[in-house]
Design an enzyme around this catalytic site. Structure first.
Site, PDB file in Angstrom:
ATOM      1  N   CYS A  79       0.845  -1.195   0.000  1.00  0.00           N
ATOM      2  CA  CYS A  79       0.000   0.000   0.000  1.00  0.00           C
ATOM      3  C   CYS A  79       0.879   1.243   0.000  1.00  0.00           C
ATOM      4  O   CYS A  79       1.754   1.396   0.850  1.00  0.00           O
ATOM      5  CB  CYS A  79      -0.911   0.019   1.224  1.00  0.00           C
ATOM      6  N   GLU A 117      -5.046  -8.227  -1.749  1.00  0.00           N
ATOM      7  CA  GLU A 117      -4.844  -8.477  -0.314  1.00  0.00           C
ATOM      8  C   GLU A 117      -3.851  -7.485   0.232  1.00  0.00           C
ATOM      9  O   GLU A 117      -2.877  -7.130  -0.445  1.00  0.00           O
ATOM     10  CB  GLU A 117      -4.350  -9.915  -0.107  1.00  0.00           C
ATOM     11  N   ARG A 168      -3.978 -13.534  11.956  1.00  0.00           N
ATOM     12  CA  ARG A 168      -3.332 -12.825  10.842  1.00  0.00           C
ATOM     13  C   ARG A 168      -4.408 -12.076  10.069  1.00  0.00           C
ATOM     14  O   ARG A 168      -4.853 -12.510   8.996  1.00  0.00           O
ATOM     15  CB  ARG A 168      -2.583 -13.805   9.948  1.00  0.00           C
ATOM     16  N   ARG A 170      -6.028  -9.755   7.615  1.00  0.00           N
ATOM     17  CA  ARG A 170      -5.672  -9.113   6.362  1.00  0.00           C
ATOM     18  C   ARG A 170      -6.944  -8.608   5.683  1.00  0.00           C
ATOM     19  O   ARG A 170      -8.020  -9.186   5.835  1.00  0.00           O
ATOM     20  CB  ARG A 170      -4.935 -10.079   5.425  1.00  0.00           C
TER      21      ARG A 170
END
Length: 463
Positions: A79, A117, A168, A170
């Site tokens: 990102c 993702e 985790r 995401r």
């Protein structure tokens, strides 16, 4: 396309192949992969037989399109902030970012499904602008996409669905091409509900030991003498705490031994000014530069020390807490293990913010830096093979002769296979009405219909 493959996919920012594992096991064929890290690309090729050595900035731009046609685009992209110059929106705003290159592929190839993702923060307040630009540019290209983030973690999946005991979280952005404008830009629910366990699964019932064994241990899994000293010292703190407080669990706030020196002496200005129950507002009033969060932690630590100084002072001397044996980050404990009786019975991370302890049910997220979880009952770190299991990679997955540090980094950067498998499955079921309108879309639907609920058996059968 070979009849043995239901669809073609491309794998951008591929790592060692978490997306590839899920999509190929679903019946897809990889026709293009890109990964700039040479060690990760070598592991990718070794296991999947596909070179992942391209450069997306050179293969997909205004001048060049070297990416072949495909039905599914998968990208675990970094990102980057977009330009806000002139409060613009859309394509121009993404220039200079890697999302721009993804968008060029989408504009040129219009894959049936786009699967993006990213880290949890992409859907947070600091990246609201980036999030909105991504959603709007996908819709501008004719895609059905939810404006609501889909945040998912493998620990929310039960074992029979390929879940793993690893938190985790995401963000997944999934989109389906809608060239006929059936959805007309209308919003749609995300394919998975953020933070919701699947099929009534109780994540607290995970049993970490099921994925551990000592047959793959390496030297790097072992604890150093210093690490054992730090854990032994804080284990003594925890056990003494339970004894002195009649079984009350340790406080969940960060415990900062360094702060105790502010009130150590009976002549301490802080002690004399605020007594045995200092309040964070009093501290902020005496020092306006103190942030509220820090004032709150300090006030609680002062009160903790003043209540228990009869045994805390001897404890610090016994272990040399304030000597050079204990770096500042090891004079802190973050207890998140509820009623676990010993520190050695927890899962630990040696973090810059201190020693973080959790119950030994499921692990914190694997990270690409030196915070590999320590499994207290095993008195060692996770092995590289165990980290691969946590990401859902099969036992036959081969990292070659690379250094364990490279494997730890790759697993910390990777995507969990079952999380991808589940999100793709739910997305296809959600958008079946759009996909069934074309032959490639129907092949994707058929692949999902044939697939089991878990990728584990399908991956093991490949070898």
């Amino acid at each position: 396309m070979s009849s043995t493959h239901g669809f073609r996919f491309i794998d951008l920012f591929a790592g060692v192949g978490g997306f590839h594992a899920a999509l190929s096991a679903l019946g897809g064929k990889c026709v293009y992969a890109v990964e700039v890290d040479k060690k990760a690309a070598a592991v990718y090729e070794k296991n999947w037989g596909v070179k992942a050595l391209g450069d997306i900035t050179k293969d997909a731009s205004d001048e060049v399109m070297n990416v072949p046609a495909h039905e599914v685009l998968a990208a675990g992209f970094p990102c980057q902030p977009f330009s806000k110059s002139g409060a613009q929106r859309g394509m121009d705003e993404t220039r200079g970012t890697l999302y721009y290159n993804i968008l060029r592929i989408i504009q040129e190839r219009h894959p049936k499904i786009v699967l993006l993702e990213n880290v949890r923060n992409l859907a947070g307040p600091r990246h609201m602008h980036e999030w909105q630009v991504i959603i709007e540019t996908l819709r501008d290209e004719g895609y059905r996409v939810s404006e609501t983030p889909a945040v998912f973690s493998p620990h929310l999946l039960p074992p029979e669905r390929g879940g793993r005991p690893q938190v985790r979280e995401r963000v997944f952005i999934t989109a389906t091409y809608d060239p006929d404008g059936l959805t007309n830009g209308m919003d749609v629910d995300p394919p998975v509900l953020s933070g919701q366990p699947v099929d009534g699964w109780e994540p607290a019932t995970w049993h970490l030991e099921d994925l551990l064994d000592d047959s793959h241990n390496i030297t790097g899994c072992n604890l150093t003498d210093s690490e054992r000293l730090w854990i032994d010292a804080w284990n003594d703190f925890v056990e003494t705490w339970y004894e002195k407080t009649d079984g009350r669990r340790p406080p969940g706030m960060p415990i900062w031994a360094d702060s105790w020196t502010d009130v150590w002496s009976t002549k301490s200005a802080v002690r004399r000014a605020f007594g045995s129950t200092p309040h964070y507002k009093d501290l902020m009033e005496s020092d306006p530069t103190l942030p509220q969060w820090k004032a709150g932690h300090l006030a609680k630590n002062y009160a903790l020390f003043l209540e228990h100084e009869d045994w805390l002072k001897p404890w610090t001397r016994k272990w040399g807490i304030f000597t050079d044996k204990f770096p500042a980050s090891r004079r802190k404990l973050e207890w998140q293990a509820q009623d676990t009786p010993r520190l050695w019975d927890t899962v630990m991370q040696l973090r810059p913010s201190g020693i973080r302890a959790k119950r030994p049910t499921y692990l914190p997220a694997l990270v690409a830096i030196t915070q590999t979880s320590i499994v207290g009952p095993r008195e060692r770190r996770l092995s590289p093979r165990e980290t691969a299991r946590m990401q859902g990679l099969p036992e036959w997955f081969d990292f070659g002769a690379q250094a364990p540090s490279a494997t730890y980094k790759q697993m910390g950067n990777g995507v969990n296979v079952a999380a991808v498998w589940h999100v793709v499955r739910e997305h296809v079921l959600r958008d079946e009405d759009l996909l069934k309108r074309s032959a490639p879309g129907r092949r994707i639907i058929e692949a999902i219909a044939r697939a089991p609920l878990s990728p584990d058996a399908a991956l093991e059968a490949r070898h």
